[in-house]
Scaffold this active site. Structure first.
Site, PDB file in Angstrom:
ATOM      1  N   CYS A 189     -27.160 -21.553  10.310  1.00  0.00           N
ATOM      2  CA  CYS A 189     -26.932 -22.506  11.387  1.00  0.00           C
ATOM      3  C   CYS A 189     -26.443 -21.796  12.653  1.00  0.00           C
ATOM      4  O   CYS A 189     -27.146 -20.965  13.205  1.00  0.00           O
ATOM      5  CB  CYS A 189     -25.975 -23.594  10.910  1.00  0.00           C
ATOM      6  N   HIS A 190     -25.238 -22.085  13.114  1.00  0.00           N
ATOM      7  CA  HIS A 190     -24.684 -21.463  14.317  1.00  0.00           C
ATOM      8  C   HIS A 190     -24.015 -20.111  14.041  1.00  0.00           C
ATOM      9  O   HIS A 190     -23.582 -19.435  14.968  1.00  0.00           O
ATOM     10  CB  HIS A 190     -23.654 -22.397  14.968  1.00  0.00           C
ATOM     11  N   ALA A 191     -23.927 -19.706  12.787  1.00  0.00           N
ATOM     12  CA  ALA A 191     -23.215 -18.478  12.417  1.00  0.00           C
ATOM     13  C   ALA A 191     -23.716 -17.216  13.131  1.00  0.00           C
ATOM     14  O   ALA A 191     -22.912 -16.317  13.390  1.00  0.00           O
ATOM     15  CB  ALA A 191     -23.250 -18.278  10.902  1.00  0.00           C
TER      16      ALA A 191
END
Length: 180
Positions: free
Chosen positions: A106-108
């Site tokens: 995801c946003h990692a």
């Protein structure tokens, strides 16, 4: 193998922590919750508070050498806070420096952009990171899971919670090839 799960004290997307954590434990690995502060982390279901989880070790007190692999769960606030913490960024970069696999969902990848380790790599993420990844020298693709094995370590990335099955299958396969 000991697997570090790096999160900020607040903002991790709960399912992106708990699903990979359980998969790693079920496969016989030892998941370890690493955070920037001691105590507990606060997970979220999107924007709503969810459960809390006890921190096993603070990033200031450990190095990447203590682990065989790294998992970076997403959530918008989690990697945004991590990328502002120089010790968290150095911890994540240490896995690349040591040739150890990293999985991010995801946003990692924002944390990886800050660590300057996406240059020359192809990865996926939540679509809003596309420009950040490209500006950091990476190639962004819209795929359920992407395994980038172009150097001493392997990077496994996925886009969102809906990709968790493919994400965990990919990182477990890569992690199973490690001997540490």
């Amino acid at each position: 193998m000991r697997i570090a799960f790096l999160t900020a004290p607040e903002g991790v997307e709960q399912v992106e922590l708990t699903d990979p954590w359980q998969a790693a434990a079920d496969a016989g690995h030892e998941p370890v919750l690493v955070s920037t502060k001691p105590g507990e982390i606060q997970a979220f279901h999107h924007l709503d508070k969810a459960d809390t989880f006890p921190v096993d070790v603070v990033v200031d007190e450990v190095s990447a050498d203590a682990f065989g692999a790294l998992v970076l769960p997403g959530g918008v606030a989690n990697p945004d806070a991590l990328r502002l913490n120089r010790k968290a960024v150095a911890f994540a970069k240490g896995f690349f420096d040591n040739g150890r696999p990293v999985a991010a969902i995801c946003h990692a990848p924002w944390t990886l952009v800050e660590a300057d380790v996406v240059r020359g790599r192809t990865l996926t993420s939540w679509p809003s990171l596309r420009t950040d990844i490209r500006n950091a020298g990476g190639t962004w693709v819209d795929e359920q899971v992407r395994i980038c094995d172009d150097g001493p370590n392997t990077l496994i990335t996925s886009r969102k919670p809906g990709d968790l099955k493919a994400f965990r299958e990919a990182f477990l396969e890569v992690f199973s090839q490690r001997t540490d």
